[in-house]
Design a protein around this motif. Structure first.
Motif, PDB file in Angstrom:
ATOM      1  N   LYS A  16      -3.524   2.903  -8.906  1.00 31.60           N
ATOM      2  CA  LYS A  16      -3.981   1.581  -7.721  1.00 31.60           C
ATOM      3  C   LYS A  16      -4.857   1.091  -8.569  1.00 31.60           C
ATOM      4  CE  LYS A  16      -4.073   1.623  -3.413  1.00 31.60           C
ATOM      5  NZ  LYS A  16      -4.542   2.020  -2.155  1.00 31.60           N
ATOM      6  N   PRO A  20      -3.139  -2.067  -9.958  1.00 33.33           N
ATOM      7  CA  PRO A  20      -2.842  -2.530  -8.591  1.00 33.33           C
ATOM      8  C   PRO A  20      -1.656  -3.249  -8.060  1.00 33.33           C
ATOM      9  CG  PRO A  20      -4.723  -3.702  -9.418  1.00 33.33           C
ATOM     10  CD  PRO A  20      -4.223  -2.664 -10.967  1.00 33.33           C
ATOM     11  N   ARG A  21      -1.640  -3.531  -7.349  1.00 29.80           N
ATOM     12  CA  ARG A  21      -0.107  -3.978  -7.244  1.00 29.80           C
ATOM     13  C   ARG A  21      -0.378  -5.760  -6.762  1.00 29.80           C
ATOM     14  NH1 ARG A  21       3.786   0.287  -3.648  1.00 29.80           N
ATOM     15  NH2 ARG A  21       4.214   0.820  -6.101  1.00 29.80           N
TER      16      ARG A  21
END
Length: 53
Positions: A16, A20-21
């Motif tokens: 993350k 990060p998405r």
């Protein structure tokens, strides 16, 4: 199994942090809000949209 959970949590936290998405729903604006209606001088009608139909 008790060892695997912290390792998985650490790996997920690292992923993350590194990549990060992007979640576009966090940045999506639906349109002009009540402040714009006040500036334009037009009363805004209460519009109810059912997105989960």
């Amino acid at each position: 199994m008790k060892f695997l959970a912290p390792v998985t949590k650490l790996a997920a936290g690292f992923r993350k942090f590194v990549a990060p998405r992007y979640r576009p729903e966090l940045y999506y604006m639906r349109g002009p809000g009540p402040a714009t209606a006040r500036r334009m001088g037009t009363p805004r009608q209460n519009q109810s949209i059912d997105h989960y139909a």
